[in-house]
Design a protein around this motif. Structure first.
Motif, PDB file in Angstrom:
ATOM      1  N   SER A  48      42.313  55.798 -39.114  1.00 61.39           N
ATOM      2  CA  SER A  48      41.345  55.388 -38.103  1.00 61.39           C
ATOM      3  C   SER A  48      41.998  54.618 -36.966  1.00 61.39           C
ATOM      4  N   PRO A  62      39.626  46.186 -34.900  1.00 63.55           N
ATOM      5  CA  PRO A  62      38.527  45.693 -35.741  1.00 63.55           C
ATOM      6  C   PRO A  62      37.734  46.841 -36.360  1.00 63.55           C
ATOM      7  N   LEU A  63      37.157  46.593 -37.514  1.00 66.08           N
ATOM      8  CA  LEU A  63      36.392  47.626 -38.211  1.00 66.08           C
ATOM      9  C   LEU A  63      35.227  48.152 -37.383  1.00 66.08           C
ATOM     10  N   ARG A  64      34.629  47.305 -36.544  1.00 69.88           N
ATOM     11  CA  ARG A  64      33.459  47.726 -35.761  1.00 69.88           C
ATOM     12  C   ARG A  64      33.815  48.773 -34.714  1.00 69.88           C
ATOM     13  N   ILE A  65      35.093  48.899 -34.354  1.00 70.69           N
ATOM     14  CA  ILE A  65      35.524  49.846 -33.336  1.00 70.69           C
ATOM     15  C   ILE A  65      36.052  51.146 -33.955  1.00 70.69           C
ATOM     16  N   ARG A  66      36.501  51.125 -35.189  1.00 69.10           N
ATOM     17  CA  ARG A  66      37.104  52.298 -35.822  1.00 69.10           C
ATOM     18  C   ARG A  66      36.087  53.416 -36.028  1.00 69.10           C
ATOM     19  N   ARG A  67      36.560  54.648 -35.850  1.00 68.16           N
ATOM     20  CA  ARG A  67      35.725  55.833 -36.067  1.00 68.16           C
ATOM     21  C   ARG A  67      36.529  56.886 -36.759  1.00 68.16           C
TER      22      ARG A  67
END
Length: 67
Positions: A48, A62-67
């Motif tokens: 990711s 950050p986890l909130r941005i990963r896709r």
């Protein structure tokens, strides 16, 4: 991390029923049948955080941005 997911009471039943080994076996079988190749990524491969175009790896994402 299957053992970690099994400790979560909300995920445990679904993960136990999923049969990840069977899914991987079928993917390998169907890939060979159709003449393709199956690449199994390492558990800690930063998929990711890796750019699909240039293969550059972002060190902090950050986890909130990963896709």
């Amino acid at each position: 991390n299957v053992s970690g997911m099994l400790r979560n009471r909300r995920l445990a039943r679904v993960v136990a029923d999923a049969g990840f080994g069977e899914i991987r076996r079928q993917l390998a079988y169907k890939t060979r049948w159709n003449g393709g190749t199956l690449e199994v990524a390492d558990r800690w491969f930063p998929s990711s955080k890796t750019c699909s175009g240039c293969q550059a790896v972002t060190p902090k994402l950050p986890l909130r941005i990963r896709r």
